[in-house]
Design an enzyme around this catalytic site. Structure first.
Site, PDB file in Angstrom:
ATOM      1  N   TRP A 105     107.278  54.737  33.824  1.00 48.86           N
ATOM      2  CA  TRP A 105     108.377  53.846  34.230  1.00 48.86           C
ATOM      3  C   TRP A 105     109.193  54.437  35.357  1.00 48.86           C
ATOM      4  O   TRP A 105     109.558  53.732  36.301  1.00 48.86           O
ATOM      5  CB  TRP A 105     109.229  53.453  33.024  1.00 48.86           C
ATOM      6  CG  TRP A 105     108.453  52.520  32.138  1.00 48.86           C
ATOM      7  CD1 TRP A 105     108.054  52.746  30.858  1.00 48.86           C
ATOM      8  CD2 TRP A 105     107.927  51.230  32.500  1.00 48.86           C
ATOM      9  NE1 TRP A 105     107.323  51.674  30.398  1.00 48.86           N
ATOM     10  CE2 TRP A 105     107.229  50.731  31.374  1.00 48.86           C
ATOM     11  CE3 TRP A 105     107.973  50.446  33.642  1.00 48.86           C
ATOM     12  CZ2 TRP A 105     106.584  49.488  31.374  1.00 48.86           C
ATOM     13  CZ3 TRP A 105     107.335  49.213  33.650  1.00 48.86           C
ATOM     14  CH2 TRP A 105     106.652  48.745  32.525  1.00 48.86           C
ATOM     15  N   ASP A 174     117.668  54.192  33.425  1.00 47.99           N
ATOM     16  CA  ASP A 174     116.878  53.156  32.754  1.00 47.99           C
ATOM     17  C   ASP A 174     116.805  53.550  31.277  1.00 47.99           C
ATOM     18  O   ASP A 174     116.162  54.527  30.918  1.00 47.99           O
ATOM     19  CB  ASP A 174     115.476  53.111  33.374  1.00 47.99           C
ATOM     20  CG  ASP A 174     114.551  52.111  32.684  1.00 47.99           C
ATOM     21  OD1 ASP A 174     114.968  51.500  31.674  1.00 47.99           O
ATOM     22  OD2 ASP A 174     113.411  51.951  33.155  1.00 47.99           O
ATOM     23  N   LYS A 198     112.676  45.736  24.120  1.00 50.59           N
ATOM     24  CA  LYS A 198     112.150  46.916  23.445  1.00 50.59           C
ATOM     25  C   LYS A 198     112.904  47.147  22.138  1.00 50.59           C
ATOM     26  O   LYS A 198     112.300  47.370  21.113  1.00 50.59           O
ATOM     27  CB  LYS A 198     112.276  48.157  24.339  1.00 50.59           C
ATOM     28  CG  LYS A 198     111.622  48.013  25.706  1.00 50.59           C
ATOM     29  CD  LYS A 198     110.105  47.928  25.632  1.00 50.59           C
ATOM     30  CE  LYS A 198     109.471  47.380  26.902  1.00 50.59           C
ATOM     31  NZ  LYS A 198     109.747  48.115  28.114  1.00 50.59           N
TER      32      LYS A 198
END
Ligand SMILES: *Cc1c(COP(=O)(O)O)cnc(C)c1O
Length: 363
Positions: A105, A174, A198
């Protein structure tokens, strides 16, 4: 409810939601608080929806201890859009931003940021296939900001302390896959963002928490849907927001408060993660964790078996036993157990027991 079919859901995202939250959404679906309609069907300008979004914001402030010099936005486009919005808003023309790369990511975030301007990698653990945290950093004291990914969903690496960065440089994070999984000190951050699906709700909404001085950086020429300043000023209601998804994250925030808040949730999350890591560590090498112990994520636990053939069998048999979503991401291979907030201790124990039995049959 004895005929209710629910599995132990270890999906990485969209992931499990608390049963109580789903039941409340179900109970309110046809007639939300006497309105005779669903939240999906009502005007985003109605006083009922205003209460939904304001309550969600207030509950999140409460959960994370967010002070009034931060704005909270409920946006669309996923965390992936934040990879681009962030440099567009926070990195002035000609300036450079620093990125810490600890997995897929953060690497993807760099790729997007590079398309739009100067982007430096201040540390990367790619040489070890992202199985640890960086030991050293090479930060630019003039960086527009430092970006890092608190929990790498695919590689299973999590920071429990913020990287130490040069004074005065804004820290951006993030936190998609460990959002509201434990308390964090928001005051250390200039901006945090998290795709909800998530750990905090359904897909379709991304929460952005931005300090006021960061909003002042937004240039005048940005398209409005990419413009933090306007979106924050309009309190996420510049255009039609993802209203039902906001309602759902609001229910999850209320659930988290009812569970005792983030300290209580962290305790349960630590217990769940310990159950699964113990199953790996006590297997005498049959199961092998991807990540070094010091950097192990409490949320996503990737592990391998002795062969790919056994991994396929494991996934199939686990599914038959009601343990869903354990197949890992192809870049790491093997299995991955995501034990988000809504996964129960009972679920973690069921997985651990299955792992022991599977090893007995195949070890
Ligand atoms: C899933 C994920 C993303 C991408 O989220 P989308 O909502 O699919 O854009 C980004 N960062 C992290 C840490 C993630 O887990």
């Amino acid at each position: 409810m004895s005929d209710l079919h629910r599995v132990h859901n270890f999906n990485a995202g969209p992931g499990a939601l608390p049963l109580e939250v789903l039941q409340q959404a179900q109970a309110e679906l046809l007639d939300f608080k006497g309105t005779g309609m669903s939240v999906m069907e009502m005007s985003h300008r109605s006083k009922e929806f205003e209460s939904v979004i304001k309550t969600a914001e207030a509950d999140l402030r409460d959960l994370l201890g967010i002070s009034n010099d931060y704005k909270i936005m409920f946006l669309q486009g996923g965390a992936t859009l934040q990879f681009a919005m962030l440099p567009m808003n926070l990195r002035p023309a000609g300036a450079s931003a620093d990125y810490v790369v600890t997995g897929t990511w953060s690497k993807t975030a760099v790729k997007e940021a590079k398309k739009l301007g100067a982007t430096r990698v201040a540390a990367t653990t790619e040489a070890s296939n992202f199985n640890c945290l960086p030991e050293t950093y090479d930060f630019d004291p003039k960086a527009a900001y430092v970006h890092y990914t608190m929990n790498e969903t695919i590689h299973g690496v999590e920071f429990f302390n913020e990287p130490v960065i040069p004074e005065g440089v804004p820290l951006v994070c993030d936190t998609s896959s460990n959002f509201i999984s434990r308390p964090i000190d928001v005051s250390k951050y200039a901006l945090l963002y998290a795709g909800a699906q998530k750990n905090a709700g359904p897909a379709g909404v991304t929460v952005v928490i931005a300090r006021d001085d960061m909003l002042a950086r937004t240039p005048d020429n940005l398209p409005v849907m990419l413009d933090y300043k306007t979106l924050a000023e309009k309190e996420s209601l510049h255009n039609t927001p993802p209203s039902f998804a906001i309602y759902m994250v609001g229910l999850v925030f209320q659930w988290a408060k009812k569970m005792g808040g983030l300290a209580a949730i962290e305790k349960v999350n630590r217990e769940k993660a310990a159950i699964v890591y113990d199953a790996i560590d006590k297997s005498g090498g049959f199961y092998r964790g991807h990540v070094v112990p010091a950097a192990r994520s409490l949320m996503n636990i990737p592990f391998r078996l002795p062969s790919e053939e056994l991994e396929d069998t494991f996934a199939k048999e686990a599914k038959n036993a009601g343990l869903i979503g354990l197949k890992g991401h192809r870049s790491v291979g093997g299995m991955r157990a995501s034990v988000y907030n809504a996964v129960t201790i009972e679920g973690a124990k069921a997985l651990s027991q299955f792992m022991a039995e599977f090893q007995k049959r195949n070890g």
